[in-house]
Write a protein that holds these residues in place. Structure first.
Motif, PDB file in Angstrom:
ATOM      1  N   ARG A  14      -5.681   5.054  -8.419  1.00 15.78           N
ATOM      2  CA  ARG A  14      -5.302   3.909  -7.602  1.00 15.78           C
ATOM      3  C   ARG A  14      -3.972   4.124  -6.876  1.00 15.78           C
ATOM      4  NH1 ARG A  14      -6.127  -1.789 -10.423  1.00 15.78           N
ATOM      5  NH2 ARG A  14      -5.808  -2.339  -8.236  1.00 15.78           N
TER       6      ARG A  14
ATOM      7  N   ARG B 163       5.348  -1.229 -16.588  1.00 22.64           N
ATOM      8  CA  ARG B 163       4.261  -1.365 -17.555  1.00 22.64           C
ATOM      9  C   ARG B 163       4.794  -1.451 -18.983  1.00 22.64           C
ATOM     10  NH1 ARG B 163       1.259   1.379 -21.067  1.00 22.64           N
ATOM     11  NH2 ARG B 163       2.555   3.256 -20.859  1.00 22.64           N
TER      12      ARG B 163
ATOM     13  N   ARG C 224       5.595  -0.223  -2.751  1.00 20.30           N
ATOM     14  CA  ARG C 224       5.250  -1.651  -2.745  1.00 20.30           C
ATOM     15  C   ARG C 224       3.737  -1.843  -2.797  1.00 20.30           C
ATOM     16  NH1 ARG C 224       9.570  -3.678   1.925  1.00 20.30           N
ATOM     17  NH2 ARG C 224      11.412  -3.694   0.553  1.00 20.30           N
TER      18      ARG C 224
ATOM     19  N   ASN D 246       1.514   0.260  -4.051  1.00 19.32           N
ATOM     20  CA  ASN D 246       1.031   0.637  -5.375  1.00 19.32           C
ATOM     21  C   ASN D 246       1.359  -0.415  -6.421  1.00 19.32           C
ATOM     22  OD1 ASN D 246      -0.263   3.100  -4.761  1.00 19.32           O
ATOM     23  ND2 ASN D 246       1.719   4.142  -4.657  1.00 19.32           N
ATOM     24  N   ALA D 247       2.503  -1.069  -6.274  1.00 21.45           N
ATOM     25  CA  ALA D 247       2.845  -2.161  -7.193  1.00 21.45           C
ATOM     26  C   ALA D 247       1.846  -3.305  -7.054  1.00 21.45           C
ATOM     27  CB  ALA D 247       4.260  -2.652  -6.916  1.00 21.45           C
ATOM     28  N   MET D 248       1.447  -3.569  -5.833  1.00 20.41           N
ATOM     29  CA  MET D 248       0.445  -4.614  -5.607  1.00 20.41           C
ATOM     30  C   MET D 248      -0.888  -4.224  -6.232  1.00 20.41           C
ATOM     31  SD  MET D 248      -0.952  -6.110  -1.966  1.00 20.41           S
ATOM     32  CE  MET D 248      -1.729  -4.541  -1.560  1.00 20.41           C
ATOM     33  N   LEU D 249      -1.284  -2.956  -6.054  1.00 22.09           N
ATOM     34  CA  LEU D 249      -2.546  -2.497  -6.623  1.00 22.09           C
ATOM     35  C   LEU D 249      -2.526  -2.553  -8.149  1.00 22.09           C
ATOM     36  CD1 LEU D 249      -3.402   0.620  -4.413  1.00 22.09           C
ATOM     37  CD2 LEU D 249      -4.490  -1.624  -4.363  1.00 22.09           C
ATOM     38  N   ARG D 250      -1.385  -2.212  -8.732  1.00 22.20           N
ATOM     39  CA  ARG D 250      -1.258  -2.196 -10.191  1.00 22.20           C
ATOM     40  C   ARG D 250      -0.934  -3.577 -10.768  1.00 22.20           C
ATOM     41  NH1 ARG D 250       0.199   2.790 -12.561  1.00 22.20           N
ATOM     42  NH2 ARG D 250      -1.103   4.425 -11.649  1.00 22.20           N
ATOM     43  N   ARG D 251      -0.662  -4.511  -9.883  1.00 20.97           N
ATOM     44  CA  ARG D 251      -0.269  -5.860 -10.300  1.00 20.97           C
ATOM     45  C   ARG D 251       0.960  -5.822 -11.189  1.00 20.97           C
ATOM     46  NH1 ARG D 251      -6.159  -8.808 -11.455  1.00 20.97           N
ATOM     47  NH2 ARG D 251      -7.022  -8.400  -9.367  1.00 20.97           N
ATOM     48  N   GLN D 252       1.908  -4.993 -10.773  1.00 20.92           N
ATOM     49  CA  GLN D 252       3.187  -4.887 -11.461  1.00 20.92           C
ATOM     50  C   GLN D 252       4.285  -5.383 -10.534  1.00 20.92           C
ATOM     51  OE1 GLN D 252       3.753  -4.198 -14.501  1.00 20.92           O
ATOM     52  NE2 GLN D 252       2.097  -2.900 -15.283  1.00 20.92           N
ATOM     53  N   LYS D 253       5.278  -6.029 -11.107  1.00 21.09           N
ATOM     54  CA  LYS D 253       6.384  -6.552 -10.315  1.00 21.09           C
ATOM     55  C   LYS D 253       7.551  -5.578 -10.358  1.00 21.09           C
ATOM     56  CE  LYS D 253       9.384 -10.581  -9.717  1.00 21.09           C
ATOM     57  NZ  LYS D 253       9.765 -11.915 -10.262  1.00 21.09           N
TER      58      LYS D 253
END
Length: 225
Positions: free
Chosen positions: A13, A61, A80, A82-89
């Motif tokens: 991802r 994570r 940014r 990839n953070a959205m794809l991983r649902r990480q802030k």
């Protein structure tokens, strides 16, 4: 002890725009060191030269509050996304190393800076910007070493990965001079990749053994002295 690094395992991802460093062996090695730090939930982590955001996302994570910095707008956008794809802030800032976080300090600082020795003019242009680091490979690495004390809390930790081709003792000495206590905590050996293979003649002219086709990667860990 030196081991042969396994091929990198990266999430399908993760996405990078052209010219942004894709996670490789060094990313995996540093991610493993990051995991072994037993990061407390809510600890503040700074990722200098985030690239794809892989290390920043790993820290998030693990429960950290993460600020990621890169001078490349393409890297900022990639991290940014990839953070959205991983649902990480994570907070991703555009800027030049620690100057992007003036006045702040962190529990953990990680960095996988460009470190490949290059015969080309500095600064590099195009895709090579994400790996080339001057004649000795230390153009960015030295700056990370110099900047670390100002952004580390009294109990903070710096983790940086680089190739032995750009000088392990030079890194340890630089960090010591900067007021940190530093050591090599892990070593891994990998085959030369396409970039180093393309520079074999030049590297040998600089004194590298003629039969050398393996690169040693090191993790350097440093804490305030």
């Amino acid at each position: 002890m030196t081991t042969l690094a396994r091929p990198p395992s990266t999430s399908p991802r993760l996405r990078t725009l052209p010219g942004v460093y894709e996670p490789q062996h060094d990313t995996r090695l540093l991610a493993g060191a990051l995991q072994r730090e037993d990061i407390a939930r809510g600890a503040e982590v700074l990722d200098l030269g985030t690239g794809s955001g892989a290390l920043a996302l790993e820290a998030a994570r693990l429960g950290a509050r993460v600020t990621a910095v890169d001078i490349s707008w393409r890297a900022v956008l990639s991290a940014r996304f990839n953070a959205m794809l991983r649902r990480q802030k994570i907070a991703v800032r555009h800027g030049d190393l620690a100057s992007a976080v003036p006045g702040r300090s962190f529990d953990l600082v990680v960095s996988n800076p460009p470190y490949v020795p290059s015969p080309c003019a500095w600064p590099p242009k195009g895709a090579s910007r994400s790996w080339d680091a001057g004649w000795d490979g230390r153009a960015l690495l030295d700056r990370v070493c110099d900047a670390a004390p100002a952004v580390l809390r009294p109990t903070g930790v710096l983790l940086v990965v680089h190739s032995a081709l750009c000088g392990v003792e030079a890194t340890l000495d630089r960090l010591t001079t900067a007021g940190l206590r530093a050591s090599v905590t892990e070593r891994a050996t990998i085959p030369f990749g396409p970039v180093l293979l393309s520079r074999l003649d030049w590297l040998r002219e600089r004194g590298m053994p003629a039969a050398e086709i393996l690169e040693e990667l090191v993790i350097v860990r440093a804490v305030p002295a």
